[in-house]
Design an enzyme around this catalytic site. Structure first.
Site, PDB file in Angstrom:
ATOM      1  N   CYS A  79       0.791  -1.302   0.053  1.00 39.27           N
ATOM      2  CA  CYS A  79      -0.228  -0.007  -0.018  1.00 39.27           C
ATOM      3  C   CYS A  79       0.795   1.163   0.099  1.00 39.27           C
ATOM      4  O   CYS A  79       1.904   1.273   0.797  1.00 39.27           O
ATOM      5  CB  CYS A  79      -0.907   0.000   1.355  1.00 39.27           C
ATOM      6  SG  CYS A  79      -1.666   1.407   1.358  1.00 39.27           S
TER       7      CYS A  79
ATOM      8  N   HIS B 209       3.940  -6.617  13.917  1.00 40.99           N
ATOM      9  CA  HIS B 209       3.004  -6.639  12.913  1.00 40.99           C
ATOM     10  C   HIS B 209       3.996  -6.660  11.599  1.00 40.99           C
ATOM     11  O   HIS B 209       4.863  -5.799  11.717  1.00 40.99           O
ATOM     12  CB  HIS B 209       2.190  -5.330  12.994  1.00 40.99           C
ATOM     13  CG  HIS B 209       1.277  -5.173  12.009  1.00 40.99           C
ATOM     14  ND1 HIS B 209       1.379  -4.738  10.610  1.00 40.99           N
ATOM     15  CD2 HIS B 209      -0.247  -5.504  12.022  1.00 40.99           C
ATOM     16  CE1 HIS B 209       0.118  -4.835  10.042  1.00 40.99           C
ATOM     17  NE2 HIS B 209      -0.766  -5.235  11.079  1.00 40.99           N
TER      18      HIS B 209
ATOM     19  N   GLU C 221       3.735  -4.869   8.907  1.00 48.96           N
ATOM     20  CA  GLU C 221       3.834  -3.378   8.638  1.00 48.96           C
ATOM     21  C   GLU C 221       5.288  -2.875   9.136  1.00 48.96           C
ATOM     22  O   GLU C 221       6.005  -2.485   8.706  1.00 48.96           O
ATOM     23  CB  GLU C 221       2.739  -2.665   8.580  1.00 48.96           C
ATOM     24  CG  GLU C 221       2.834  -1.062   8.246  1.00 48.96           C
ATOM     25  CD  GLU C 221       1.717  -0.408   8.565  1.00 48.96           C
ATOM     26  OE1 GLU C 221       1.999   0.726   8.971  1.00 48.96           O
ATOM     27  OE2 GLU C 221       0.707  -0.616   8.588  1.00 48.96           O
TER      28      GLU C 221
ATOM     29  N   CYS D 148      -3.346   6.494   7.871  1.00 46.10           N
ATOM     30  CA  CYS D 148      -4.066   6.776   6.382  1.00 46.10           C
ATOM     31  C   CYS D 148      -5.383   7.247   7.013  1.00 46.10           C
ATOM     32  O   CYS D 148      -5.936   7.063   7.841  1.00 46.10           O
ATOM     33  CB  CYS D 148      -3.967   5.518   5.933  1.00 46.10           C
ATOM     34  SG  CYS D 148      -5.328   4.125   6.418  1.00 46.10           S
TER      35      CYS D 148
ATOM     36  N   SER E 206      -6.332  -8.856  12.228  1.00 45.56           N
ATOM     37  CA  SER E 206      -6.543  -7.530  11.549  1.00 45.56           C
ATOM     38  C   SER E 206      -6.359  -6.303  12.396  1.00 45.56           C
ATOM     39  O   SER E 206      -7.386  -6.255  13.460  1.00 45.56           O
ATOM     40  CB  SER E 206      -7.719  -7.305  10.603  1.00 45.56           C
ATOM     41  OG  SER E 206      -7.749  -5.755  10.359  1.00 45.56           O
ATOM     42  N   SER E 207      -5.085  -5.905  12.605  1.00 42.17           N
ATOM     43  CA  SER E 207      -4.770  -4.523  13.438  1.00 42.17           C
ATOM     44  C   SER E 207      -6.165  -3.356  13.327  1.00 42.17           C
ATOM     45  O   SER E 207      -6.420  -2.809  14.240  1.00 42.17           O
ATOM     46  CB  SER E 207      -3.598  -3.863  13.191  1.00 42.17           C
ATOM     47  OG  SER E 207      -3.420  -2.744  13.842  1.00 42.17           O
ATOM     48  N   ASN E 208      -6.466  -2.849  12.114  1.00 41.41           N
ATOM     49  CA  ASN E 208      -7.223  -1.879  11.920  1.00 41.41           C
ATOM     50  C   ASN E 208      -8.673  -2.391  12.523  1.00 41.41           C
ATOM     51  O   ASN E 208      -9.374  -1.513  13.182  1.00 41.41           O
ATOM     52  CB  ASN E 208      -7.305  -1.213  10.298  1.00 41.41           C
ATOM     53  CG  ASN E 208      -8.096  -2.251   9.621  1.00 41.41           C
ATOM     54  OD1 ASN E 208      -9.243  -2.142   9.561  1.00 41.41           O
ATOM     55  ND2 ASN E 208      -7.235  -3.117   9.013  1.00 41.41           N
TER      56      ASN E 208
END
Length: 276
Positions: free
Chosen positions: A92, A120, A122, A186, A214-216
């Site tokens: 992304c 994580h 990312e 983001c 899923s973190s978000n």
């Protein structure tokens, strides 16, 4: 009972982009889960023959490797390219940016502090771009016994809560000569978090749909739970417990950035088929 979707929810720009890239590259493999949603990954494998590989070392010259949305570590990317693997980068752009910041600030002599989850993918990737290393923290408490350089660059995981990020920034700013705070959360995260906040304040029961890893989605669930005690994190309609809806008038629904519309619709259809 009324069902209401949050004003903003589900697939973000980066995930939509990655899914399209995967669909356009049949008979290939992703290094690590493309997104944090096992149902969508299974669909890509069934419909487009896009497999999943847990090690970058499996790829050989001429193989096609799709880099996951969360990005990979710099040295792994370089190794793939050096081995003449056909790299298709689905990272992304909102993740690529903190990678660039980490590298540039580290090379410029700043202490790089990353607010996020060190485990994580990312953050593993972002940290690897900091040439002289980086410190990953989840709160300001972890900074209290650490001495950093007088110049600090602060970066956030793209899916973290803004309020928590500001708490770390506010701790650093009065204690060091120069603190550069980069807003790397983001836009989709801002919008989805604000939407779930507003909806959870008026809903009797809240469902937050998304992968358990899923973190978000976890962040959305945390916000929802703070405002609506009857909040539940589910992956799909199979996780529903219909006792949750007894005597409830408004069911609010939100979903993580890796949750496809077809899963959300399945949840809604299942509720409507069982609840008046």
């Amino acid at each position: 009972m009324q069902i209401q979707l949050a004003e903003n929810y589900g697939f973000c720009f980066g995930v939509k982009r990655a899914i399209k890239i995967a669909e356009d590259n049949k008979n290939s493999s992703t290094y690590g889960p493309l997104i944090h949603n096992s149902k969508e990954i299974a669909r890509l494998e069934d419909d487009f023959q896009v497999g999943l590989t847990d090690s970058h070392k499996v790829f050989k010259a001429g193989d096609k490797a799709i880099v996951r949305t969360h990005g990979i570590q710099k040295q792994e990317l370089e190794e793939l390219k050096n081995n003449n693997v056909n790299v298709v980068d689905a990272t992304c752009p909102y993740v690529t940016k903190p990678q660039e910041i980490a590298q540039n600030m580290s090379e410029a002599g700043y202490s790089v502090v990353i607010f996020g989850d060190e485990a994580h993918p990312e953050i593993k990737g972002v940290k690897s771009y900091a040439t002289n290393g980086a410190l990953v923290v989840t709160s300001s408490k972890e900074l209290q016994d650490i001495k950093l350089k007088e110049k600090i660059a602060l970066i956030a995981q793209t899916t973290r809560k803004v309020e928590d990020y500001m708490e770390v920034a506010n701790y650093l700013i009065p204690r060091y000569k120069e603190v550069r705070v980069f807003n790397t959360i983001c836009n989709a995260t801002f919008e989805n978090q604000e939407a779930v906040l507003n909806l959870s304040k008026k809903a009797d029961v809240m469902l937050v749909i998304g992968g358990k890893n899923s973190s978000n989605t976890k962040q959305l669930f945390s916000i929802s739970k703070d405002n609506c005690a009857d909040s539940y994190h589910i992956e799909d309609e199979k996780d529903l417990d219909f006792s949750w809806f007894k005597n409830k008038k408004l069911c609010g629904i939100s979903a993580g950035a890796s949750t496809p519309d077809w899963i959300i619709q399945n949840v809604i259809d299942t509720i409507e088929s069982k609840i008046d």
